[in-house]
Motif scaffolding. Sequence first.
Motif, short mmCIF file in Angstrom:
data_model
loop_
_atom_site.label_atom_id
_atom_site.label_comp_id
_atom_site.label_asym_id
_atom_site.label_seq_id
_atom_site.Cartn_x
_atom_site.Cartn_y
_atom_site.Cartn_z
N VAL A 251 0.87 -1.18 0.00
CA VAL A 251 0.00 0.00 0.00
C VAL A 251 0.90 1.22 0.00
O VAL A 251 1.61 1.49 0.98
N ALA A 252 0.90 1.97 -1.12
CA ALA A 252 1.80 3.12 -1.27
C ALA A 252 0.99 4.41 -1.20
O ALA A 252 0.14 4.66 -2.05
N MET A 253 1.24 5.20 -0.16
CA MET A 253 0.52 6.46 0.04
C MET A 253 1.48 7.63 -0.21
O MET A 253 2.70 7.48 0.00
N PRO A 254 0.95 8.80 -0.61
CA PRO A 254 1.86 9.87 -1.04
C PRO A 254 2.55 10.66 0.07
O PRO A 254 3.71 11.02 -0.07
N THR A 255 1.84 10.92 1.17
CA THR A 255 2.41 11.87 2.14
C THR A 255 1.67 11.78 3.47
O THR A 255 0.51 11.34 3.51
N LYS A 256 2.35 12.20 4.51
CA LYS A 256 1.68 12.29 5.81
C LYS A 256 1.36 13.73 6.17
O LYS A 256 0.89 14.00 7.27
N ASP B 255 5.29 -2.20 -15.14
CA ASP B 255 5.68 -3.25 -16.09
C ASP B 255 6.17 -4.48 -15.32
O ASP B 255 5.80 -5.61 -15.61
N GLU B 256 7.01 -4.21 -14.34
CA GLU B 256 7.55 -5.31 -13.54
C GLU B 256 6.41 -6.04 -12.80
O GLU B 256 6.38 -7.27 -12.76
N ALA B 257 5.48 -5.24 -12.24
CA ALA B 257 4.35 -5.85 -11.53
C ALA B 257 3.59 -6.79 -12.48
O ALA B 257 3.32 -7.95 -12.15
N ALA B 258 3.31 -6.29 -13.69
CA ALA B 258 2.53 -7.10 -14.64
C ALA B 258 3.29 -8.38 -14.99
O ALA B 258 2.70 -9.46 -15.08
N GLY C 257 7.61 -9.54 -2.66
CA GLY C 257 6.62 -10.53 -3.10
C GLY C 257 5.17 -10.10 -2.97
O GLY C 257 4.27 -10.95 -2.90
N ALA C 258 4.92 -8.79 -2.94
CA ALA C 258 3.52 -8.33 -2.87
C ALA C 258 2.72 -8.89 -4.05
O ALA C 258 3.24 -8.97 -5.17
N LYS C 259 1.47 -9.27 -3.78
CA LYS C 259 0.62 -9.85 -4.84
C LYS C 259 -0.32 -8.80 -5.45
O LYS C 259 -0.84 -8.96 -6.54
N GLN D 179 11.00 3.82 -5.33
CA GLN D 179 11.80 2.85 -4.56
C GLN D 179 10.91 1.99 -3.66
O GLN D 179 11.08 0.77 -3.59
N GLN D 180 9.94 2.61 -3.03
CA GLN D 180 9.04 1.85 -2.13
C GLN D 180 8.29 0.78 -2.91
O GLN D 180 8.13 -0.36 -2.45
N ILE D 181 7.83 1.13 -4.12
CA ILE D 181 7.06 0.17 -4.91
C ILE D 181 7.98 -0.96 -5.41
O ILE D 181 7.61 -2.14 -5.38
N SER D 182 9.21 -0.61 -5.79
CA SER D 182 10.16 -1.66 -6.19
C SER D 182 10.39 -2.62 -5.03
O SER D 182 10.42 -3.84 -5.21
#
Length: 373
Positions: A45-50, A115-118, A96-98, A87-90
Motif C-alpha cells: 500500500v503506497a501512500m503519497p504523504t503524511k 511493467d515489472e508488476a505485470a 513478493g507483494a501480490k 523505490q518503495q514500490i520496487s
Amino acid sequence: MQIKRLVVGTAVVALALTMTACAGTRGGGAAAADPAANKGALVGVAMPTKTSTRWIHDGDAVKAGLEKLGYKVDLEYADDDIPTQVQQISNMLTKGAKVLVIASVDGTALSSQLDEAASKGVKVIAYDRLINGSKHVDYYTTFDNYKVGVQQATSLLEGLGVLDKNGTDTGAKGPFNIELFAGSPDDNNATFFFNGAMATLKPYLDKGVIKVGSGQTGFTQVATQGWQADVAKKRMQDLIASTYSSGKKVDGVLSPYDGLSIGIISALTGAGYSTAKLPIVTGQDAEIPSVKSIIAGQQYSTIYKDTRKLAGEAVTMTNDLLTGKTPAVNDTKSYDNKTKIVPTFLFQPVVVTKDNYTQALIDTGYYTAADLK
Ligand code: BGC
C-alpha cells in the motif's frame, strides 16, 4: 445490413458494459488467482504523504481492512517525493507483494514498476489518484473528481451570494473579485477539479458577475506544485501585492484543498483582512483545522470525501483479485489514463459548510464533536 448489425452489436456490448457497471455485484472468474495460494498474501500500500491527515486515515484504514481478512500489509508513505515512492514500490515487488494499492505522487512516474508488476502477475489498484500512461493499472477507486470541482465552485458562488442555498441564481450583479488556485500538475485529479470548477464559474465570468482580478485563469498559471500550503500562501501574497494593493478587495478564492486554504487564509489575514470578514474560501478533504475554521466562520466550505468508503472499496477490490473474483465497478468511461480506460468504482463527494457539518461529519461518525472543539 452489415452496418446495422455492427451498430446493434455495439449497442449490445454497450448495454452489457452498462449492466456490469450498474450491477454492483461481484461476478466470479475473470481474475486468474488461486485463493489458496493467496491466503495471507502480502499487499503493498503506497501512500503519497503524511502532511495531510486524510492520507494517514486512508493508509490506516486500508491496512486494518486487509489485515482483518488475513493479509499482510506493507504500508509506505513517500513524503511527496517521486524517487522515494518509486523505490518503495520496487521494494514491495521484491518482497513478493501480490497486489499493489497506489495513491501516486506523480501519476506518470511509475511505468517501469508497473511493467515489472505485470510481468510477475501482480495486480495494481490506483487509489484516489489515477496512474497515467501505463496499461498495467487494473482498477481505480476514487470520488467523482469533476463533481468535486463543480461543488467547490458552486459553494464559492453561494458564499458570494450569486447563488442561493438551492443553487438558484439570485440575480446578484457583482462584480465580485475572485482568485483561482488549482492542485498539483502531476496529480491527475487536479485537472478534473479545476475543469469542473471552471465549467461552473464560466457563465458568471462571461457575464462579468465574477472577475478574476489578476487575470490568471489558466491551469498552469494557478496550479500549486506538490499541493504545498506554502506555495499557495506565497502566491496569494503575491496576488495581493500585485492586484489588490490600491483598496480593491478579494471577495472569493477558489481553493481545491484545505491545506492550501489554510495558507491562503493566512496570506489574507497577514495582509490585513479581518478574520471576521474574510473572502469566501473553499477547500477539500474536511481536514480538522479547516472544519474548525469553518465553524469559526473563516473558511467557507470544504468537500467531505468519506475515506472510510474508499479504503473499504480498495480492500474489497484487493480481496476480489486475490480470490479470483472480478471487482465491481460503476464507471467505465471517465478515467482514460492515455493507454486505456481504467474500470473505476466512484464515490460521491459532499459539500460541507457551517450549516451542515454536524450532520455530515459528526452524525456519520467521521469525527466526534470533541475532535472539532
Ligand atoms: C486528492 C484530494 C487531496 C489532494 C491533496 C488529491 O489527489 O483527491 O483529496 O486534497 O490530493 O492531497
